[in-house]
Design a protein around this motif. Sequence first.
Motif, PDB file in Angstrom:
ATOM      1  N   GLU A 188     -39.543 -22.635  26.565  1.00 38.05           N
ATOM      2  CA  GLU A 188     -39.087 -21.616  25.602  1.00 38.05           C
ATOM      3  C   GLU A 188     -38.017 -22.136  24.646  1.00 38.05           C
ATOM      4  N   GLN A 191     -34.988 -22.557  17.218  1.00 36.26           N
ATOM      5  CA  GLN A 191     -35.443 -22.095  15.901  1.00 36.26           C
ATOM      6  C   GLN A 191     -34.803 -20.764  15.529  1.00 36.26           C
ATOM      7  N   GLN A 192     -34.783 -19.850  16.491  1.00 38.57           N
ATOM      8  CA  GLN A 192     -34.310 -18.489  16.234  1.00 38.57           C
ATOM      9  C   GLN A 192     -32.800 -18.332  16.378  1.00 38.57           C
ATOM     10  N   HIS A 208     -37.998 -31.241  19.292  1.00 37.67           N
ATOM     11  CA  HIS A 208     -36.747 -30.522  19.023  1.00 37.67           C
ATOM     12  C   HIS A 208     -36.000 -31.137  17.841  1.00 37.67           C
ATOM     13  N   TYR A 251     -37.804 -24.609  22.256  1.00 42.98           N
ATOM     14  CA  TYR A 251     -38.045 -24.864  20.827  1.00 42.98           C
ATOM     15  C   TYR A 251     -37.837 -23.573  20.023  1.00 42.98           C
ATOM     16  N   THR A 252     -38.443 -22.496  20.498  1.00 41.29           N
ATOM     17  CA  THR A 252     -38.321 -21.201  19.804  1.00 41.29           C
ATOM     18  C   THR A 252     -36.879 -20.702  19.826  1.00 41.29           C
ATOM     19  N   ALA A 253     -36.199 -20.887  20.967  1.00 38.50           N
ATOM     20  CA  ALA A 253     -34.802 -20.436  21.086  1.00 38.50           C
ATOM     21  C   ALA A 253     -33.903 -21.175  20.098  1.00 38.50           C
ATOM     22  N   VAL A 261     -35.817 -29.265  14.580  1.00 39.40           N
ATOM     23  CA  VAL A 261     -34.850 -28.163  14.429  1.00 39.40           C
ATOM     24  C   VAL A 261     -33.415 -28.679  14.485  1.00 39.40           C
TER      25      VAL A 261
END
Length: 298
Positions: free
Chosen positions: A167, A173-174, A192, A169-171, A195
């Motif tokens: 989880e 990004q966001q 990673h 990569y999304t964390a 980002v």
Amino acid sequence: MRLAHGLDINHPVHKAMVELGKRLEEKSNGQLIVKLYPSGQLGAERECLELLQIGSLDITKVSAAVLENFVSDYKVLSIPYLFRDRQHSYDFYDSTIGKDLLHKGGDYRLMGLCYYDAGSRSFYTKTKAIGSPDDLEGLKIRVQKSHMAVAMVNQLGGAPTPISWGELYTALQQGVVDGAENNLPSFFTSKHYEVCKYYSFDEHTAVPDILLIGTERWSRLNERERQWLQEAADESAIIQRELWRKAEEEALKTIKKAGVKVNYPDKHPFSEKTRAIMNMFKGDSIAQKLIRNIKSMN
């Protein structure tokens, strides 16, 4: 034999497992075959450990930092700056002390087969380089679900945030977290670096990966099959060290080309600020003995 793990198929640890499978098939003349389930197909590290315990999975790879939640002696390997250099860590993996630790999980239905080098872990961030512990102040840093990792980031002034690897990569990004800490090949293969544009080589820990078999599965192997598997695991661990070295070189070259700014901060302030973590082992004579034995290795 089903072997599941959470890493990408380009990762050097996955490649070492492929080698393990080849060697096991050769040694057993096709009697033992390894079927690989990479990239978290059967769950994250904790789920794979639990599958091993109930006999629904045969072999898995987990970080010693995750394993400490099951077998507490492994937490020693997450002490910041425990190992002087890479050779020191290899000496430990190959020693009687290291092999004794691999066999400590029997009460939890887990048995270690070998250590895989996971390099040194360093911080990577989205908005600024980490040049000193002060730069971590107020930053949310993803850590593994490990008491030791949480304690380390706390000591350095950051806000430790446990998030599963899949989880992350999304964390990032966001903006759920401002950065993370891991080794260079994992930073690269996870993408990673797309980002996080700062990688700071503070090399705070050198936490190995552990290849484990469930004791339920181990008990069903005869003496010869156990020997084949152990030999294949040991040989794959030696191969993995060279795969790892090459992967680090390749990863460093590629992330720099992708615009990641790499810096090499003075490690002394990080080492000093995390010294208090040793207090976590007061009253634990077994852990203290293990720490002394590791530190006294030539």
